[in-house]
Design a protein around this motif. Structure first.
Motif, PDB file in Angstrom:
ATOM      1  N   ARG A  90       0.626 -14.425   7.143  1.00 25.22           N
ATOM      2  CA  ARG A  90       0.580 -14.379   5.685  1.00 25.22           C
ATOM      3  C   ARG A  90       0.226 -12.965   5.250  1.00 25.22           C
ATOM      4  NH1 ARG A  90      -4.471 -17.592   6.206  1.00 25.22           N
ATOM      5  NH2 ARG A  90      -6.239 -16.177   5.982  1.00 25.22           N
ATOM      6  N   ARG A  91       0.662 -12.619   4.055  1.00 30.80           N
ATOM      7  CA  ARG A  91       0.439 -11.286   3.525  1.00 30.80           C
ATOM      8  C   ARG A  91      -1.027 -11.102   3.153  1.00 30.80           C
ATOM      9  NH1 ARG A  91       5.530  -9.108   0.193  1.00 30.80           N
ATOM     10  NH2 ARG A  91       5.120  -6.870   0.205  1.00 30.80           N
ATOM     11  N   SER A  92      -1.531  -9.922   3.364  1.00 24.32           N
ATOM     12  CA  SER A  92      -2.930  -9.627   3.051  1.00 24.32           C
ATOM     13  C   SER A  92      -3.037  -9.225   1.588  1.00 24.32           C
ATOM     14  CB  SER A  92      -3.463  -8.508   3.964  1.00 24.32           C
ATOM     15  OG  SER A  92      -3.364  -8.868   5.314  1.00 24.32           O
ATOM     16  N   TYR A  93      -3.038 -10.195   0.716  1.00 25.41           N
ATOM     17  CA  TYR A  93      -3.064  -9.926  -0.718  1.00 25.41           C
ATOM     18  C   TYR A  93      -4.418  -9.366  -1.135  1.00 25.41           C
ATOM     19  CZ  TYR A  93       1.337 -12.453  -1.231  1.00 25.41           C
ATOM     20  OH  TYR A  93       2.644 -12.853  -1.135  1.00 25.41           O
ATOM     21  N   ARG A  94      -4.369  -8.312  -1.931  1.00 22.47           N
ATOM     22  CA  ARG A  94      -5.522  -7.696  -2.596  1.00 22.47           C
ATOM     23  C   ARG A  94      -6.468  -6.960  -1.642  1.00 22.47           C
ATOM     24  NH1 ARG A  94      -5.026 -12.794  -4.863  1.00 22.47           N
ATOM     25  NH2 ARG A  94      -4.094 -12.775  -6.932  1.00 22.47           N
ATOM     26  N   TYR A  95      -6.079  -6.778  -0.409  1.00 25.13           N
ATOM     27  CA  TYR A  95      -6.848  -5.888   0.477  1.00 25.13           C
ATOM     28  C   TYR A  95      -5.912  -5.212   1.477  1.00 25.13           C
ATOM     29  CZ  TYR A  95      -6.916 -10.141   3.406  1.00 25.13           C
ATOM     30  OH  TYR A  95      -6.563 -11.263   4.121  1.00 25.13           O
ATOM     31  N   GLN A  96      -4.795  -4.708   0.949  1.00 27.95           N
ATOM     32  CA  GLN A  96      -3.808  -4.046   1.795  1.00 27.95           C
ATOM     33  C   GLN A  96      -4.361  -2.762   2.421  1.00 27.95           C
ATOM     34  OE1 GLN A  96      -0.444  -4.479   2.762  1.00 27.95           O
ATOM     35  NE2 GLN A  96      -0.769  -6.627   2.225  1.00 27.95           N
ATOM     36  N   ALA A  97      -5.142  -1.987   1.677  1.00 23.14           N
ATOM     37  CA  ALA A  97      -5.685  -0.737   2.228  1.00 23.14           C
ATOM     38  C   ALA A  97      -6.651  -1.017   3.373  1.00 23.14           C
ATOM     39  CB  ALA A  97      -6.377   0.065   1.129  1.00 23.14           C
ATOM     40  N   ALA A  98      -7.508  -2.018   3.218  1.00 24.06           N
ATOM     41  CA  ALA A  98      -8.448  -2.365   4.289  1.00 24.06           C
ATOM     42  C   ALA A  98      -7.713  -2.902   5.501  1.00 24.06           C
ATOM     43  CB  ALA A  98      -9.461  -3.387   3.767  1.00 24.06           C
ATOM     44  N   TYR A 105       0.857  -1.182   0.000  1.00 27.21           N
ATOM     45  CA  TYR A 105       0.000   0.000   0.000  1.00 27.21           C
ATOM     46  C   TYR A 105       0.898   1.239   0.000  1.00 27.21           C
ATOM     47  CZ  TYR A 105      -3.554   3.279   1.836  1.00 27.21           C
ATOM     48  OH  TYR A 105      -4.411   4.336   2.022  1.00 27.21           O
ATOM     49  N   ARG A 106       0.820   2.051  -1.053  1.00 21.48           N
ATOM     50  CA  ARG A 106       1.647   3.250  -1.180  1.00 21.48           C
ATOM     51  C   ARG A 106       0.821   4.480  -0.810  1.00 21.48           C
ATOM     52  NH1 ARG A 106       6.507   2.652  -3.460  1.00 21.48           N
ATOM     53  NH2 ARG A 106       6.987   0.594  -4.351  1.00 21.48           N
ATOM     54  N   HIS A 107       1.391   5.323   0.063  1.00 16.06           N
ATOM     55  CA  HIS A 107       0.652   6.504   0.519  1.00 16.06           C
ATOM     56  C   HIS A 107       1.643   7.563   0.988  1.00 16.06           C
ATOM     57  CE1 HIS A 107       1.345   5.172   4.768  1.00 16.06           C
ATOM     58  NE2 HIS A 107       1.333   3.995   4.184  1.00 16.06           N
ATOM     59  N   MET A 108       1.499   8.756   0.465  1.00 16.56           N
ATOM     60  CA  MET A 108       2.231   9.945   0.925  1.00 16.56           C
ATOM     61  C   MET A 108       3.739   9.711   1.038  1.00 16.56           C
ATOM     62  SD  MET A 108      -0.121  12.205   1.184  1.00 16.56           S
ATOM     63  CE  MET A 108       0.702  13.503   2.092  1.00 16.56           C
ATOM     64  N   GLY A 109       4.347   9.177  -0.010  1.00 16.81           N
ATOM     65  CA  GLY A 109       5.783   8.971  -0.003  1.00 16.81           C
ATOM     66  C   GLY A 109       6.242   7.816   0.857  1.00 16.81           C
ATOM     67  N   ALA A 110       5.339   6.965   1.285  1.00 16.96           N
ATOM     68  CA  ALA A 110       5.680   5.807   2.109  1.00 16.96           C
ATOM     69  C   ALA A 110       5.027   4.567   1.509  1.00 16.96           C
ATOM     70  CB  ALA A 110       5.232   6.011   3.557  1.00 16.96           C
ATOM     71  N   VAL A 111       5.495   3.426   1.939  1.00 16.75           N
ATOM     72  CA  VAL A 111       4.909   2.161   1.515  1.00 16.75           C
ATOM     73  C   VAL A 111       4.677   1.314   2.762  1.00 16.75           C
ATOM     74  CG1 VAL A 111       7.213   1.191   1.091  1.00 16.75           C
ATOM     75  CG2 VAL A 111       5.218   0.118   0.058  1.00 16.75           C
ATOM     76  N   SER A 112       3.493   0.730   2.854  1.00 15.40           N
ATOM     77  CA  SER A 112       3.118  -0.095   4.003  1.00 15.40           C
ATOM     78  C   SER A 112       2.747  -1.485   3.526  1.00 15.40           C
ATOM     79  CB  SER A 112       1.938   0.522   4.764  1.00 15.40           C
ATOM     80  OG  SER A 112       2.287   1.760   5.339  1.00 15.40           O
ATOM     81  N   VAL A 113       3.108  -2.464   4.330  1.00 18.21           N
ATOM     82  CA  VAL A 113       2.756  -3.855   4.069  1.00 18.21           C
ATOM     83  C   VAL A 113       2.113  -4.411   5.335  1.00 18.21           C
ATOM     84  CG1 VAL A 113       3.568  -6.125   3.359  1.00 18.21           C
ATOM     85  CG2 VAL A 113       4.707  -4.089   2.495  1.00 18.21           C
ATOM     86  N   THR A 114       0.987  -5.087   5.178  1.00 16.30           N
ATOM     87  CA  THR A 114       0.266  -5.654   6.307  1.00 16.30           C
ATOM     88  C   THR A 114       0.184  -7.164   6.165  1.00 16.30           C
ATOM     89  OG1 THR A 114      -1.066  -3.638   6.519  1.00 16.30           O
ATOM     90  CG2 THR A 114      -1.898  -5.610   7.615  1.00 16.30           C
TER      91      THR A 114
END
Length: 498
Positions: free
Chosen positions: A466-474, A331-340
């Protein structure tokens, strides 16, 4: 003669069991029913129309029932297919892109919260002790979330009996508070962020007397700016989501504010028994940590605004990002990248109260890391039914095994469900729980290395994620602890989950 004091054995705990209804051959009930229908339909077709037609019927039925029987990473084939289809459709419609700002076509503000948080509203009230608190309202679900800033005591130089008492008090808190019918979720969040030094410098300036000697002012300022590089601090908070059960509270947030104000004092006192000092977070504090999570570059300014009597001046409509881009695995936001990541399996076997310590503690290699444990308690009536049914299903599963020899795993499951049934009868609560881990880094970060570090921490905690594939923003919004509960937003029918 000398006597030795016996060493008390370390207290251990169980991570619980997953209630599941098993049919023949270990299949779930929906899978077993679907497989049975296919077999019976094929047999009837064979008697009526012969072998070729029955074979075609069997193959067609297997294609329909197979996704219910075969599960990958805990999800049925239908679940994965629906998620993939909706993700592709959303990408084609550009629904995973967000562009805010003053000239955006999105109404509601320059930095409006996106996704599942779009319709939420933030209110402020005062509890019976006079302390202001923020309350997030989700109108569609009729849910209200209050957030408490927490200061856990920690286990340093604390006797083990005291720690055991805190753990028991936390279990009692989940049973008492969570057993109330209007409690939807209890979400502790442990958030680590880089220390900018602005908070300490602001505190020093507050303590410095204007007419103090220059040497004293210089010494205090040196102490305020002397934080070591790469210092990471830990912030803890607790979100409690309540579901409005009366029509009046659903329509009027002010009614729910009075109910929350009445109960906050008891919640804070119960947390004190568990070794956690807590106080309600104000609306301004809620806006600040949400904005900091979406826009990490705003953290120094938000911390510097604490000393300003006017505050940071941001509203709930300004707490989101100006832009974001949700990808398949990040998830890319405001110059940062997040992974959940989400919990795939709880720690196996017996564990101690320090089982998650390595994952929760600050880590200089992962300075922005957020761990949210989501408890969704059952009511007392539901807990009794679930415990009894789980014990009954465990017994049935042992009888359905072939070969006349019961597996050790089945015996352990029967013992665990029986113990849970007895403990529930004695007044303990029953809760569903999960865990979300979010790591935020600069946009040019090495994502494979971040994943390796995060999974290594999880392995040290005997936790499988496990990585939250296809719903990273949620998943990112859910790990904030602001009232977003992923199971309540699921759009896959229950019978297709297998």
């Amino acid at each position: 003669m000398t006597t030795q004091t016996p060493i008390e054995p370390e207290r251990t705990y169980s991570a619980g069991t997953i209630p599941r209804s098993e049919g023949l051959l270990g299949l779930s009930w929906p899978g077993m029913v679907a497989a049975g229908i296919v077999v019976v339909a094929a047999m009837i077709t064979h008697l009526v129309a012969g072998f070729p037609v029955s074979a075609i019927m069997f193959v067609a039925g297997a294609l329909v029932a197979g996704p219910l029987v075969i599960r990958v990473n805990g999800r049925s084939g239908y679940e994965r297919c629906i998620l993939l289809t909706r993700w592709i459709r959303g990408r084609r419609r550009r629904e995973t892109l967000y562009r805010g700002g003053a000239f955006s076509a999105v109404p509601g503000g320059a930095c409006q919260l996106p996704g599942l948080l779009t319709s939420t509203r933030l209110y402020e009230g005062r509890d019976v002790a006079g302390w202001p608190f923020g309350m997030i309202h989700a109108p569609r679900l009729h849910e209200y979330t209050i957030i408490l800033a927490c200061w856990p005591q920690g286990a340093e130089a604390i006797d083990q009996p005291v720690v055991d008492r805190w753990v028991a008090a936390w279990g009692g808190f989940l049973a008492d508070i969570g057993g109330q019918p209007d409690i939807a979720a209890i979400v502790p969040v442990l958030d680590t962020v880089p220390e900018t030094g602005n908070r300490l410098l602001g505190e020093v300036e507050t303590l410095t007397i204007p007419d103090a000697p220059p040497v004293a002012r210089d010494v205090l300022r040196a102490l305020g700016t002397g934080l070591p590089a790469q210092h990471v601090r830990l912030e803890a908070r607790l979100a409690i989501t309540l579901r409005a059960t009366t029509p009046g509270r659903r329509r009027d947030p002010a009614e729910q504010t009075l109910e929350v104000a009445r109960r906050l004092t008891g919640i804070v006192a119960a947390l004190e028994e568990a070794g956690v000092r807590a106080r309600p977070m104000t609306a301004a504090e809620v806006v600040a940590f949400v904005r900091r999570s979406f826009d990490p570059s705003s953290q120094p300014d938000l911390e510097a605004a604490v000393a300003d009597p006017a505050g940071h001046g941001l509203e709930w409509a300004d707490a989101g990002p100006i832009e974001h881009d949700e990808r398949r695995d990040h998830y890319r936001h405001m110059g940062a990248v997040s992974v959940t990541w989400e919990m795939d399996a709880a720690p196996q076997g017996v564990v101690t109260e320090r089982v998650l310590a390595r994952l929760l503690e600050p880590n200089a290699e992962l300075p922005r890391k957020r761990v949210a444990v989501v408890y969704r308690p059952h009511s007392a009536a539901e807990a009794t039914k679930i415990a009894d049914n789980d014990f009954r299903d465990a017994l049935v599963a042992t009888q359905n095994q072939r070969g006349g020899i019961t597996s050790a795993a089945s015996v352990i499951r029967v013992a665990a469900t029986e113990q849970a049934r007895i403990e529930q009868a004695r007044g303990h609560g029953v809760s569903r729980y999960g865990l979300l881990v979010t790591v935020t880094s600069p946009a040019d970060a090495d994502l494979p290395r971040i994943e390796a570090l995060t999974k290594d921490l999880a392995v040290q905690c005997r936790l499988r994620i496990r990585r939250s594939y296809r719903y990273q923003a949620a998943a990112f919004a859910a790990s904030l602890g602001v009232g977003v509960l992923l199971p309540e937003h699921a759009n896959v029918p229950k019978f297709l989950e297998g």
